[in-house]
Design a protein around this motif. Structure first.
Motif, mmCIF file in Angstrom:
data_model
loop_
_atom_site.group_PDB
_atom_site.id
_atom_site.type_symbol
_atom_site.label_atom_id
_atom_site.label_comp_id
_atom_site.label_asym_id
_atom_site.label_seq_id
_atom_site.Cartn_x
_atom_site.Cartn_y
_atom_site.Cartn_z
ATOM 1 N N ARG A 1 0.827 -1.206 0.000
ATOM 2 C CA ARG A 1 0.000 0.000 0.000
ATOM 3 C C ARG A 1 0.864 1.260 0.000
ATOM 4 N NH1 ARG A 1 -3.580 -3.279 3.198
ATOM 5 N NH2 ARG A 1 -5.647 -3.386 2.203
ATOM 6 N N GLY A 2 1.988 1.224 0.734
ATOM 7 C CA GLY A 2 2.884 2.370 0.747
ATOM 8 C C GLY A 2 3.471 2.643 -0.620
ATOM 9 N N GLU A 3 3.857 1.584 -1.330
ATOM 10 C CA GLU A 3 4.389 1.742 -2.691
ATOM 11 C C GLU A 3 3.295 2.206 -3.640
ATOM 12 O OE1 GLU A 3 7.901 -1.657 -2.319
ATOM 13 O OE2 GLU A 3 5.829 -2.222 -2.835
ATOM 14 N N GLY A 4 2.073 1.735 -3.415
ATOM 15 C CA GLY A 4 0.950 2.205 -4.223
ATOM 16 C C GLY A 4 0.706 3.688 -4.030
ATOM 17 N N MET A 5 0.812 4.152 -2.785
ATOM 18 C CA MET A 5 0.653 5.576 -2.506
ATOM 19 C C MET A 5 1.752 6.391 -3.187
ATOM 20 S SD MET A 5 -1.189 7.878 -1.034
ATOM 21 C CE MET A 5 -2.203 6.959 0.140
ATOM 22 N N ALA A 6 2.974 5.858 -3.195
ATOM 23 C CA ALA A 6 4.085 6.546 -3.866
ATOM 24 C C ALA A 6 3.832 6.620 -5.374
ATOM 25 C CB ALA A 6 5.397 5.822 -3.579
ATOM 26 N N PHE A 7 3.317 5.542 -5.947
ATOM 27 C CA PHE A 7 2.974 5.541 -7.377
ATOM 28 C C PHE A 7 1.941 6.621 -7.676
ATOM 29 C CE2 PHE A 7 4.071 1.014 -9.070
ATOM 30 C CZ PHE A 7 5.388 1.192 -8.654
#
Length: 329
Positions: free
Chosen positions: A298-304
């Protein structure tokens, strides 16, 4: 001007509904033919979700607005990674399959870099377009051999994988009408969207390249977003990765290849020197993220998602022109 916005809204709606019907019909047909849904996700579903981009590109090319044709493909690939995967990961972290990451992900990265190098010349010729189509056929043939012939899935495995596609018409008789209805929807939706977007671009003084990279790109990514978000809600977020990788490969090789074969595809300076490299960077970021733990958190998704917002803002604030001025003089 009001009619232009009505055309854009109607086009987006038809693209979303038509794309969804096309996907459901195509997967139902593949299931009836006993093809593994893993292969379906990378090929049939990916080609189905690329249908809006294909019709937009062809219509734009024939209408004399090649910037929208090329821009919609590059912009769609960026939005597939930074928007579609981001939304999917926020709903449910995406577990990635190693084979998909290393084989298909690396192939997508290589194709993206190759297209970027060609774009620097300012045009994709008919000969290069033909070569891209041949490469796509070879990729599909190898994928079929790898997934269906070399690793013929058992009936139990196919049945387990089919659960990722709940809601697909259960009977073969419903598949063909769904495919036909989907094609009608995406064809008319693409036509409305190109016409409305072109009018808005000219009236607002915004370049057609920017409109293609933003509004049209997001609109043609709606089928990927719908399928991926639906899969995530059902607990099968991994479907999104195959859908995005396969769709991005189809966008580059099938759509740009077809557009170029129709008479060459001119590449606007901004697209060739800025946007296409954002696409390469997005792909280059996606692959290592998937490799790290074989998941997108989810954190990487938010960064994307944050990266995508910054990209869209850059298009409307003159950032590409400033960067090109510094790098190219």
């Amino acid at each position: 001007m009001l009619m232009s916005y009505v055309l854009v809204l109607g086009g987006l709606t038809l693209l979303a509904v038509g794309g969804e019907a096309l996907i459901r019909g195509a997967v139902a047909l593949a299931e009836r033919l006993s093809i593994s849904p893993v292969f379906v996700g990378l090929t049939v579903v990916a080609l189905g979700t690329s249908a809006p981009e294909l019709t937009v590109a062809i219509n734009a090319s024939l209408a004399g607005t090649p910037d929208i044709a090329v821009g919609s493909v590059i912009g769609s690939n960026i939005s597939n990674i930074f928007l579609v995967l981001a939304v999917t990961a926020l709903i449910q972290p995406i577990v990635c399959e190693p084979r998909m990451v290393f084989r298909d992900g690396m192939f997508l990265l290589a194709v993206s870099f190759g297209i970027a190098m060609v774009a620097l010349t300012g045009v994709i010729t008919a000969g290069q377009g033909g070569a891209m189509l041949v490469l796509l056929v070879l990729y599909l043939a190898y994928s079929y051999w790898s997934e269906v012939v070399r690793k013929a899935p058992s009936a139990e495995r196919r049945q387990a994988e089919v659960q990722e596609y709940d809601g697909i018409p259960p009977k073969f008789i419903f598949a063909i009408p769904a495919i036909l209805a989907g094609l009608v929807g995406v064809i008319f939706g693409a036509d409305f969207l190109v016409e409305g977007a072109s009018d808005i671009a000219r009236a607002a003084g915004v370049s057609e390249a920017v409109i293609g990279l933003s509004l049209v790109a997001v609109g043609t990514s709606l089928p990927e977003l719908a399928v991926s978000a639906l899969a995530a809600f059902r607990g099968h977020a991994g479907v999104a990765v195959g859908n995005v990788i396969g769709s991005n490969i189809s966008n580059l090789l099938l759509i740009l290849g077809t557009t170029a074969v129709l008479g060459g595809a001119p590449v606007a300076e901004q697209i060739g020197r800025y946007d296409v490299w954002i696409m390469v960077a997005a792909t280059a970021i996606m692959v290592p993220v998937m490799v790290s733990g074989m998941r997108i958190s989810r954190g990487e998704g938010m960064a994307f998602l944050g990266a995508y917002v910054l990209y869209i803002v850059s298009l409307f604030t003159g950032v590409p022109a400033m960067i090109m001025s510094v790098l190219y003089g």
